[in-house]
Structures are given as C-alpha cells and as structure tokens.
Design an enzyme around this catalytic site. Structure first.
Site, mmCIF file in Angstrom:
data_model
loop_
_atom_site.group_PDB
_atom_site.id
_atom_site.type_symbol
_atom_site.label_atom_id
_atom_site.label_comp_id
_atom_site.label_asym_id
_atom_site.label_seq_id
_atom_site.Cartn_x
_atom_site.Cartn_y
_atom_site.Cartn_z
ATOM 1 N N ASP A 57 0.927 -1.179 -0.417
ATOM 2 C CA ASP A 57 -0.204 0.137 -0.431
ATOM 3 C C ASP A 57 0.984 1.238 0.167
ATOM 4 O OD1 ASP A 57 -1.961 1.498 -0.447
ATOM 5 O OD2 ASP A 57 -3.335 1.003 1.883
HETATM 6 C C1 BGC Z 1 -5.355 3.096 -0.241
HETATM 7 C C2 BGC Z 1 -5.395 2.200 -1.384
HETATM 8 C C3 BGC Z 1 -4.880 2.871 -2.551
HETATM 9 C C4 BGC Z 1 -3.521 3.728 -2.582
HETATM 10 C C5 BGC Z 1 -3.708 4.450 -3.636
HETATM 11 C C6 BGC Z 1 -3.961 4.217 -0.294
HETATM 12 O O1 BGC Z 1 -3.951 5.197 0.861
HETATM 13 O O2 BGC Z 1 -5.301 2.198 0.953
HETATM 14 O O3 BGC Z 1 -6.455 1.174 -0.931
HETATM 15 O O4 BGC Z 1 -5.215 1.582 -3.554
HETATM 16 O O5 BGC Z 1 -3.960 4.475 -1.354
HETATM 17 O O6 BGC Z 1 -3.930 5.180 -4.157
#
Ligand code: BGC
Length: 731
Positions: free
Chosen positions: A279
């Site tokens: 993540d």
């Molecule tokens: C989120 C993810 C997301 C990623 C990219 C993160 O803050 O938890 O679900 O895919 O950002 O935007």
C-alpha cells in the site's frame, strides 16, 4: 481451426505487429501467447539488466507530489502508480489506477474526465449474486482499459468487524464465504478485460483509526478462519495478479514485511504465484520486507521514508542480505502476472467508452444490492400516490459517494460541490443521478415536491401536505477516518422524526457507509438501505420504490441495535481530538473468527436486522432441504416457490454448525430469480473449509467428521429446523 488456437494465432500476430513484425517476435520469444505466463516471464527475465529489474520492483507516484517537489513522472497518465516500461523488450509500463468501484480520476490531474461508479462494494455484496459482481468488474475493467490503465487497485475485501470503519463501503461485508465469492467474481470480471487487479488490503486492515501504526492482535486459527479465509477464497475464485499488503501491523510485524502473512500463508500454503505490492506508504525496510515476501514497493518516492526498493535494496543485494534469487523471484512474479492478465497481448489504450452500457451495469448492481429493511402496511412499492414529498440528502441533485482514494469523479462533475471537507479525505461528492427527477419520471401525474431538510419545520409542513413522504438520509464516510458512533450526522434523526410525525406514510432511504442507528424506526413505514448508490443510483432507487424491480438485496452485514452489542463498544481513537495518542493495538481476539452474526449468536444478542436479511415485494416458500453427499461433502437441494404476485429473487442460505461448536457459519448460498407461481429446486454446494477448523499444529484445514447440523433459510436467524448429516473425517 479450434476457437482457442485461432485466438492464439490472432494474439501472436497482434504481438508481432506491436513489436514491428514477425522478426521482432522471433527475437522476443516471450511474446508467444501459446507459452504459459511462467515460461514467458522466464524468457523475458533472462534479457533484463539488473537496473531494469530494480526498475520493475518499485512504482512511482503517478501524480505530481508538490510537498515532495516531485512532478508527474514522464509517461505517467496521472494516477496512483506508475512503473515505466522497457521499450527495447516490449514491456509495457504499469499504469495503476484506483479502485474497486470504478476508475478514480484524481480531481487535480484530469478535471472533466469522469468515469462510471458502481454502487458501494457492500451493495454489490448485498446482491449475493456473483454474476452482478463479475459484470461490475468487467465494466470498470473495460473503462480502465479504454482510458489506458492496465492495473486496477481493486478487490477490497477487509472484513467488516467494525461498522464504524470509514472504508466499509469499499469492502464486501462480514462473512468470509460471501465476501470471498463476490470479490473473487469482481476480480475475474476486471481481469477479463486485460487489466490486472489487486486484492487488498492484506491483511486485517479492518479499521482506519491509526491504520498506519496500529498493531492488530489475533490468534492464527481465528485469522485463518475469518479475514484470511476471505482472501484465500477470493484469490482462488479471481486469481488477482497482485495482493496489496496493508498499512497496519499484524501480531507485531508490519503487514508488508510480515513473513507469516506473505511467505508462509500467501506464497507457501496458498501457492500464490502473483506479486505482493505494498500500500502507498506501507513499507518500512528494504531487506526485511524483500525477504519477508514483498515484491514491489508502491510510490515510495512520495509516501515512504525513502524508496527502499531502489538504492537500499541494491545495497542489501551487494551485501548478500538479500539474495539475487529473491530479486529474480520478485521480477518473475510481476512479469508472470502481467502476462497472465494479458497486459502484453492486449495493451491498454485510449478507446471510446459505451457510457450507456456502463451505466446500465451500475444501475443493475444497485437494483440488485439495495436492501429493503422494513415495509409496514405494504407501503412499497408506491401505488400511484397523488402526491409525494421528497426530502433531504440533496436528492434533488444526486446520490452520495464515499471518499478517499476510491472516489470516482463523475462524468459531468460533482452534483453538489463545495461541501466540507473539500480536501483529503474529501471532497464530498454526489453522483449526478438525482432521485427526485427519477421519482418524477415514474410518478405519472403525481405532484412531487422537494424540501432540502435544512429547515425541519418546512420539511414537515411539506410532508404533511403529501400522501407519501420519502426522506433521504445520508452519512458520508471516507478512507483514513472512522465514525465515532453509529448516529446519523447533522440532526437528521430529528428531521426523520418530524417528517414521520407529519406523515404516517413515510419511507426512509439510507445513503450510508454501513449500519446506522435508527431511533425513529418504529415510526416510519419503510426503510430502504441504498448504501452509496453509484452513478445510476437515483434511477435505481426510483425503480425499487415504484416496484419496477423487486428488492432482492440481502444484508452482507449484521445491523446492530446499538454499539453496546459490538465486540468493541468504543472504537478507541475514533473521533478523538487532534493530538490524542492513537491506540497502539487493537484486539481482534475478542470475537476472533466469530465476526458479525457469529458474535451475535455466541453472545445471545438480537440485532436490529440479521445478516442475510432483506424483504421483497413478493413471497417465497422454501421446501424441506435434502442433503446428498458428493465425494463426502454435502450438497443441499431446496425447492423454492414464488407464492406472491410479482417476479422476484430469493437467496437460499445454508448455515452449518460443526460438531462441538455453538455457532452456525454460512457454508453455501444461491440466489434464484422466479416469476410469480414459478418453482425451482436449487442446489447449494457447501464450502468444505466452512465445515472444517484450521488446525494450527498441523497447519491445515481439518474436517473432524461427525454430526453436522445444516440450517437452511433466509437469514442468519430465519432458519428452518436443521437437517443432520454425518460426515466422514478428512484433512
Ligand atoms: C489506499 C489504497 C490505494 C492507494 C493508492 C492508499 O492510501 O489505502 O487502497 O489503492 O492509496 O491510491
């Protein structure tokens, strides 16, 4: 020529054309689609330089990052993540876009460029129909491909342990079998369009409060039988190209450097062949993370303390702390997923989108997933009332969407701009699909008036003059924040009370993230849980209110009476004043594997509405269940008859109580659509892992055998007398 070989030939010719002719194909043997993804990846890897390998194992933030002084990387479309391609070898760039409800179009990068949003993940799960999830996945995958994206950061499946979790709308509820089946189908749909899908957030990222620091404590058996089982099933059904590891710690180790989660469970026991992507901001080390099984660091340039999978990884390789074979494995996993999803053979490129077709998919998903919770005196479907008062929640403009990275910017823009918060985790966005207009379109000659609800007395006065009042209530939620309690915000309870007092025929339509408290429930005739309704939500809600379609959604979560019934009545840190120390850990051992309805059973609690519950405008009768054994596993058959006057769909739910346990687990289900008077026998195969326990000492599922009680019915609490079956033990 057989269909498959014709397809292969076409793909080979296409690949050759992309590389500039058959000669190029001959020098690029990995472009031969007749080979397996693993063979193709192996052939390609042998050509990569060490620098190219390191380039593949970390993505860049695909948007400008002003606080870090980073511009948008050259070549990036402008989205969450970007890995440059390797043109000399025909390796496409990875263009990664959020998320599971549609193609998120970051507002600051591409104003005016919208996409179609499905309703909330909870709505899709509430359809209990994998075909709805698959169609939704194919729709958003198709839109992603036509916008040039080849990776969707989709597949949200963290279990709903916590109704206050601000991201519940992205997920698929509290039950591992339902969530695993539905999310797996959605991922299959996305990847059918040659867009690689993630599944996320692995694992136990079940609250947003302190999400980047909190240590989730849970025993292995409980984790395997709950959150991890949801992932296991969805991965089997959907074969996602990547697993996104989460922000939190699990039993002391960050999820993205957690050897148990990544190496032992995911890659070892489940034999997952794809790659683990972090993540955004979830990486804390180079060697430890790489050795624990992380394959690609996401957007570390903008979100991590440093880009661990660049110079630090290089240094760890040089010192021998990370072996070259590990880097090669990381690269292999990334490439094999790219081949498997069709990224080389069917490159994503700008193409026209059939918007009407996309909107029809979104509308159908909301129609199938809204749940009718209450319908006293058969107020619904609306029978041509002479006048209707529509009240609240900007129903004259649109329907609410959830906030955060998954937000899909609507075509035509935000229907209600300027609401706070306007920046992260905002903006608050309404999809321009106004229930008011859709209700007017179906209301014939009825007079339909609107009141905003800001002035409670004015709303009540309007309701008093109308034959029926339809009040819309909303609860905005977003990534990175949890609600402190279950209450509707902004004194909406007082609004509903006042309208219900003024008009005995009141319908409440909820546009919420998850369950909310309904202190006025006994005073309204009908309640429809519409979740976040998506791009065509207004039309879908009107279709349901007027009975153009029968409500067939069933709750994918337990609706508690109040927070005292929850395993954690207080969500520590949620809504805490700024500066309050975040909770260091959260104990999921309280409920363990008994998430949601199983917790309610274990504690002898009566929820407001049980898991699996939902009303219809018609009535169904389920006959006596018959059980036959196939390969030692039970298959349940039940005759279902539509004994009402309208077409509708029933969901047959089979719960199993394993010997020695006091709780029943959903072990199989089937949705069946029936015309009035029609009867059909449905077969429900039971998932063996729901009849088993995870034996930690043996490190595998064990079905102990003995007397199993199988309960068939329409919700976790509305069940016929059990059928008993003796099962042989099996490992
Ligand atoms: C989120 C993810 C997301 C990623 C990219 C993160 O803050 O938890 O679900 O895919 O950002 O935007």
């Amino acid at each position: 020529m057989k269909g498959k070989s014709r397809h292969l030939l076409r793909a080979t010719v296409l690949a050759a054309a992309l590389l500039g002719g058959t000669a190029a194909a001959a020098t690029h043997p990995w472009m031969n689609p007749a080979q397996s993804p693993d063979a193709r990846a192996a052939a390609l890897e042998s050509q990569l330089t060490q620098g190219e390998k390191l380039q593949l194992v970390h993505s860049l933030f695909g948007e400008p990052s002003p606080d870090k002084g980073l511009p948008k990387p050259a070549g990036a479309l402008g989205s969450a993540g970007y890995v440059p391609g390797i043109p000399r070898l025909g390796v496409p760039a990875l263009q990664e876009s959020d998320a599971g409800l549609g193609v998120a179009n970051p507002l600051e990068v591409r104003p005016g460029d919208g996409a179609t949003s499905l309703p909330a993940g909870l709505a899709v799960a509430a359809s209990w129909d994998p075909a709805i999830a698959y169609a939704g996945g194919a729709m958003i995958g198709g839109e992603a491909h036509a916008k040039g994206f080849n990776v969707l950061l989709a597949g949200g499946i963290d279990l709903e342990r916590e109704p206050r979790n601000g991201r519940n709308f992205e997920y698929a509820g509290e039950d591992p079998l339902l969530a695993g089946t539905m999310v797996g189908a959605a991922i299959r749909g996305i990847q059918s369009r040659h867009v690689l899908s993630t599944i996320k957030h692995y694992a136990l990222n079940d609250q947003e409060t302190a999400r980047t620091t909190v240590d989730v404590r849970i025993g292995e058996q409980a984790a395997r039988e709950s959150d991890l089982l949801a992932f296991e099933l969805a991965i089997e059904h959907g074969h996602p190209g990547a697993v996104m590891c989460s922000y939190n710690k699990v039993n002391g180790d960050w999820a993205c450097e957690n050897d148990v989660l990544l190496n032992r469970v995911l890659k070892g026991d489940w034999k997952y062949p794809g790659f683990v992507m972090s993540d955004w901001g979830a990486v804390h080390s180079a060697a430890k993370a790489a050795n624990a099984g992380l394959d690609q660091e996401s957007a570390g340039d903008a979100f991590d303390a440093q880009v661990y999978f660049d110079a630090p990884l290089k240094a760890a390789l040089a010192s021998g702390e990370v072996k070259q074979a590990r880097l090669d494995d990381m690269v292999h996993r990334i490439l094999r997923s790219m081949f498997a999803a069709g990224l080389f053979d069917h490159p994503a490129a700008k193409a026209p989108i059939d918007v009407a077709a996309s909107m029809a998919v979104a509308r159908r998903a909301e129609e199938a997933g809204a749940v009718l919770l209450r319908n006293q005196h058969d107020l619904l479907p609306l029978a041509r009332p002479a006048s209707i008062a529509v009240i609240g929640a900007h129903a004259d403009k649109g329907v609410l969407a959830g906030g955060g990275s998954s937000l899909v910017l609507p075509r035509g823009g935000n229907a209600v701009p300027g609401l706070k918060p306007t920046s992260w985790p905002g903006p608050v966005v309404y999809d321009p699909s106004a229930p008011l207009a859709a209700i007017r379109a179906l209301a014939g000659k009825a007079r339909v008036d609107f009141a905003s609800g800001d002035d409670v007395a004015a709303a009540a006065a309007l309701a008093a003059k109308a034959q029926v009042a339809v009040v819309f209530a909303r609860q905005w939620a977003a990534e990175s924040v949890d609600a402190a309690d279950l209450a509707l915000p902004d004194r909406q309870d007082a609004l509903v009370e006042a309208v219900a007092k003024a008009n005995p025929h009141t319908v409440v339509v909820l546009e919420t993230n998850s369950p909310v408290a309904m202190p006025w429930l006994d005073r309204v005739d009908a309640v429809l849980a519409a979740w976040y309704p998506g791009s065509a939500g207004g039309e879908a809600i009107a279709d349901l209110l007027f009975g153009k379609v029968d409500p067939s959604g069933r709750l994918p979560i337990t609706w508690p009476r109040d927070r005292a019934q929850l395993p954690r009545p207080v969500l520590e840190g949620a809504g805490a004043p700024a500066g309050a120390p975040p909770p260091a850990s959260v104990d999921y051992g309280i409920e363990g594997a008994d998430v949601g309805y199983r917790w309610f059973q274990r504690q002898g609690l009566q929820p407001l509405f049980p898991f699996g519950y939902g009303l219809s405008y018609t009535r169904f009768e389920q006959g006596a269940a018959k059980v036959a054994l196939h390969d030692g596993l039970p298959q349940v058959s039940v005759a279902v008859r539509n004994v009402g006057k309208r077409a509708g769909a029933d969901v047959v739910q089979v719960y199993a109580q394993v010997p020695g346990s006091t709780v029943r687990r959903l072990a199989g289900f089937a949705k069946v659509a029936l015309e009035p008077g029609e009867s059909r026998t449905v077969q429900v195969a039971l998932e063996p892992r729901l009849l088993s326990d995870f034996d930690v000492a043996k490190q595998r599922w064990v079905l102990h055998g003995g007397d199993y009680a199988l309960y068939v019915g329409r919700s976790a609490t509305d069940l016929a007398a059990p059928v008993h079956v003796r099962l042989p033990a099996r490992d």
